[in-house]
Design a protein around this motif. Structure first.
Motif, short mmCIF file in Angstrom:
data_model
loop_
_atom_site.label_atom_id
_atom_site.label_comp_id
_atom_site.label_asym_id
_atom_site.label_seq_id
_atom_site.Cartn_x
_atom_site.Cartn_y
_atom_site.Cartn_z
N ARG A 72 26.51 -27.50 -27.27
CA ARG A 72 27.51 -27.24 -28.18
C ARG A 72 26.72 -26.28 -29.11
NH1 ARG A 72 30.66 -32.09 -30.39
NH2 ARG A 72 31.34 -30.80 -31.88
N ASP A 73 27.16 -25.48 -30.13
CA ASP A 73 26.75 -24.68 -31.17
C ASP A 73 27.32 -24.85 -32.15
OD1 ASP A 73 25.80 -22.94 -32.82
OD2 ASP A 73 25.33 -21.22 -31.45
N ASN A 74 27.21 -25.88 -33.04
CA ASN A 74 28.26 -26.22 -34.31
C ASN A 74 28.25 -25.16 -35.31
OD1 ASN A 74 29.18 -28.63 -33.15
ND2 ASN A 74 27.31 -29.94 -34.30
N ASP A 75 27.32 -24.38 -35.24
CA ASP A 75 27.44 -23.04 -36.05
C ASP A 75 28.31 -21.91 -35.57
OD1 ASP A 75 23.73 -23.21 -36.84
OD2 ASP A 75 25.50 -24.12 -37.82
N LYS A 76 28.72 -22.10 -34.10
CA LYS A 76 29.73 -20.97 -33.89
C LYS A 76 31.10 -22.04 -33.40
CE LYS A 76 26.28 -17.98 -31.83
NZ LYS A 76 25.65 -17.29 -30.82
N ASP A 77 31.23 -23.12 -33.73
CA ASP A 77 32.34 -23.96 -33.25
C ASP A 77 32.48 -23.85 -31.72
OD1 ASP A 77 33.89 -23.42 -36.63
OD2 ASP A 77 32.57 -24.72 -35.84
N THR A 78 31.61 -23.76 -30.90
CA THR A 78 31.48 -23.52 -29.51
C THR A 78 30.93 -24.40 -28.86
OG1 THR A 78 31.72 -21.07 -30.17
CG2 THR A 78 31.44 -21.73 -27.87
N ILE A 79 31.52 -24.82 -27.73
CA ILE A 79 31.20 -25.91 -26.68
C ILE A 79 30.98 -25.07 -25.39
CG2 ILE A 79 31.65 -27.87 -25.24
CD1 ILE A 79 31.24 -28.53 -28.07
N TYR A 80 29.86 -25.30 -24.50
CA TYR A 80 29.64 -24.57 -23.41
C TYR A 80 29.69 -25.75 -22.14
CZ TYR A 80 28.06 -20.86 -26.91
OH TYR A 80 28.13 -20.23 -27.81
N LEU A 81 30.31 -24.93 -21.14
CA LEU A 81 29.93 -25.69 -19.86
C LEU A 81 29.06 -24.59 -18.88
CD1 LEU A 81 30.44 -28.59 -18.39
CD2 LEU A 81 32.50 -27.63 -17.43
N GLN A 82 28.07 -25.18 -18.57
CA GLN A 82 27.28 -24.34 -17.61
C GLN A 82 27.68 -24.94 -16.17
OE1 GLN A 82 25.56 -21.33 -17.71
NE2 GLN A 82 25.42 -21.15 -15.62
N MET A 83 28.16 -24.34 -15.28
CA MET A 83 28.35 -24.81 -13.78
C MET A 83 27.79 -23.84 -12.84
SD MET A 83 32.48 -25.27 -14.52
CE MET A 83 32.84 -23.30 -14.15
N ASN A 84 26.81 -24.68 -12.30
CA ASN A 84 25.74 -24.15 -11.04
C ASN A 84 26.03 -24.70 -9.96
OD1 ASN A 84 24.42 -22.65 -13.19
ND2 ASN A 84 22.99 -24.36 -13.73
N SER A 85 25.90 -24.17 -8.75
CA SER A 85 25.91 -24.58 -7.23
C SER A 85 27.29 -25.03 -7.03
CB SER A 85 25.11 -25.86 -7.32
OG SER A 85 23.47 -25.44 -7.49
#
Length: 122
Positions: A72-85
């Motif tokens: 998460r990047d709270n400065d950007k109010d954004t959560i990420y989900l990196q999905m590999n394989s």
């Protein structure tokens, strides 16, 4: 109120990667834990991953552990989900959701996005 908007879904071949984003607006976002859930056709919605408000604690389902990462990047109010394989079994609509606590087996979060489709071809 917290509004959540997911993006980043799409069609990818097995073994490939995608990064989902969840942008929040409304109430102070950094106070909330956020989770990713998914629902495949004909199946119940399931927990995928979650991250605490501070980012210090993360949780993953056994089916994605070691392949997915959440941040998460709270400065950007954004959560990420990196999905590999990625595997065909990962095909589903992915939702982000927020509440004070989001953990596997816990109560359903209060706030939900509309979802983004992820399709993994074999």
């Amino acid at each position: 109120q917290v509004q959540l908007v997911e993006s980043g879904g799409g069609l990818v071949q097995a073994g490939g990667s995608l990064r989902l984003s969840c942008v929040a607006s409304g109430r102070t976002f950094f106070n909330y834990a956020v989770g990713w859930f998914r629902q495949a056709p004909g199946k119940e919605r399931e927990f995928v991953a979650s991250i605490s408000w501070s980012g210090r604690n993360t949780y993953f389902s056994n089916s994605v552990k070691g392949r997915f990462a959440i941040s998460r990047d709270n400065d950007k109010d954004t959560i990420y989900l990196q999905m590999n394989s990625l595997k065909p079994d990962d095909t589903a609509v992915y939702f982000c959701a927020a509440d004070t606590i989001v953990v596997p087996g816990g109560q359903d979060p209060q706030y939900w996005g509309l979802g983004t489709q992820v399709t993994v071809s074999s």
